[in-house]
Design a protein around this motif. Structure first.
Motif, PDB file in Angstrom:
ATOM      1  N   ASN A 102      13.342   1.945   2.285  1.00 32.52           N
ATOM      2  CA  ASN A 102      11.914   1.969   2.587  1.00 32.52           C
ATOM      3  C   ASN A 102      11.277   0.659   2.156  1.00 32.52           C
ATOM      4  N   LEU A 103      10.332   0.191   2.949  1.00 31.27           N
ATOM      5  CA  LEU A 103       9.607  -1.041   2.670  1.00 31.27           C
ATOM      6  C   LEU A 103       8.124  -0.702   2.576  1.00 31.27           C
ATOM      7  N   PHE A 104       7.494  -1.147   1.492  1.00 29.87           N
ATOM      8  CA  PHE A 104       6.063  -0.913   1.304  1.00 29.87           C
ATOM      9  C   PHE A 104       5.360  -2.264   1.333  1.00 29.87           C
ATOM     10  N   TYR A 105       4.288  -2.357   2.105  1.00 35.51           N
ATOM     11  CA  TYR A 105       3.520  -3.586   2.152  1.00 35.51           C
ATOM     12  C   TYR A 105       2.048  -3.236   2.236  1.00 35.51           C
ATOM     13  N   GLY A 106       1.216  -4.170   1.803  1.00 33.12           N
ATOM     14  CA  GLY A 106      -0.224  -3.954   1.832  1.00 33.12           C
ATOM     15  C   GLY A 106      -0.929  -5.057   1.082  1.00 33.12           C
ATOM     16  N   LEU A 107      -2.225  -4.941   1.025  1.00 36.27           N
ATOM     17  CA  LEU A 107      -3.049  -5.934   0.345  1.00 36.27           C
ATOM     18  C   LEU A 107      -2.817  -5.908  -1.158  1.00 36.27           C
ATOM     19  N   ASN A 108      -3.123  -7.034  -1.816  1.00 35.06           N
ATOM     20  CA  ASN A 108      -3.065  -7.062  -3.274  1.00 35.06           C
ATOM     21  C   ASN A 108      -3.990  -5.990  -3.837  1.00 35.06           C
ATOM     22  N   GLY A 109      -3.526  -5.309  -4.862  1.00 36.53           N
ATOM     23  CA  GLY A 109      -4.342  -4.282  -5.498  1.00 36.53           C
ATOM     24  C   GLY A 109      -4.308  -2.935  -4.815  1.00 36.53           C
ATOM     25  N   SER A 110      -3.442  -2.775  -3.801  1.00 35.43           N
ATOM     26  CA  SER A 110      -3.414  -1.509  -3.066  1.00 35.43           C
ATOM     27  C   SER A 110      -2.466  -0.475  -3.667  1.00 35.43           C
ATOM     28  N   GLY A 111      -1.650  -0.876  -4.670  1.00 36.31           N
ATOM     29  CA  GLY A 111      -0.797   0.096  -5.351  1.00 36.31           C
ATOM     30  C   GLY A 111       0.686  -0.036  -5.094  1.00 36.31           C
ATOM     31  N   LYS A 112       1.120  -1.110  -4.440  1.00 32.67           N
ATOM     32  CA  LYS A 112       2.552  -1.279  -4.142  1.00 32.67           C
ATOM     33  C   LYS A 112       3.390  -1.346  -5.413  1.00 32.67           C
ATOM     34  N   SER A 113       3.000  -2.190  -6.354  1.00 32.46           N
ATOM     35  CA  SER A 113       3.760  -2.323  -7.601  1.00 32.46           C
ATOM     36  C   SER A 113       3.672  -1.060  -8.438  1.00 32.46           C
ATOM     37  N   THR A 114       2.512  -0.428  -8.429  1.00 30.07           N
ATOM     38  CA  THR A 114       2.375   0.834  -9.161  1.00 30.07           C
ATOM     39  C   THR A 114       3.295   1.893  -8.568  1.00 30.07           C
ATOM     40  N   LEU A 115       3.376   1.945  -7.256  1.00 29.62           N
ATOM     41  CA  LEU A 115       4.277   2.883  -6.604  1.00 29.62           C
ATOM     42  C   LEU A 115       5.725   2.569  -6.964  1.00 29.62           C
ATOM     43  N   ALA A 116       6.052   1.282  -7.029  1.00 27.74           N
ATOM     44  CA  ALA A 116       7.414   0.896  -7.418  1.00 27.74           C
ATOM     45  C   ALA A 116       7.737   1.377  -8.828  1.00 27.74           C
ATOM     46  N   THR A 117       6.744   1.395  -9.725  1.00 29.90           N
ATOM     47  CA  THR A 117       7.011   1.870 -11.087  1.00 29.90           C
ATOM     48  C   THR A 117       7.307   3.366 -11.116  1.00 29.90           C
ATOM     49  N   VAL A 118       6.761   4.126 -10.176  1.00 28.95           N
ATOM     50  CA  VAL A 118       7.115   5.546 -10.085  1.00 28.95           C
ATOM     51  C   VAL A 118       8.620   5.670  -9.863  1.00 28.95           C
ATOM     52  N   PHE A 119       9.138   4.903  -8.907  1.00 32.58           N
ATOM     53  CA  PHE A 119      10.563   4.959  -8.609  1.00 32.58           C
ATOM     54  C   PHE A 119      11.408   4.361  -9.734  1.00 32.58           C
TER      55      PHE A 119
END
Length: 87
Positions: A28-45
């Protein structure tokens, strides 16, 4: 397969999976604007991979039809192999 919910974890206050969101695949690939939660979502995993919450404290539930649900409160009991590349 999907994230049931994320509550009070990093940028996420009350995320609930909507039926219109496709389920996860093997890669899975997640992309979006800065501050949208991509890195936070990565920390869940990363929490799941490491079997502990390291960066944020909060609640979440992941749904996996094969191994069962993964809860933030019982990460030490999970055996899912997850690889996270966050760069």
């Amino acid at each position: 397969k999907r994230i049931d919910y994320i509550k009070n974890y990093g940028i996420f206050r009350t995320f609930k999976w909507q039926p219109s969101i496709p389920e996860f695949s093997n890669i899975n690939l997640f992309y979006g604007l800065n501050g949208s939660g991509k890195s936070t979502l990565a920390t869940v995993f990363e929490d799941v991979k490491n079997k502990e919450q390291r960066y944020y404290k909060g609640d979440y539930k992941l749904i996996d039809n094969e191994i069962g649900d993964i809860l933030s409160t019982s990460l030490q009991n999970q055996n899912e192999n997850i690889y996270v590349f966050n760069s």
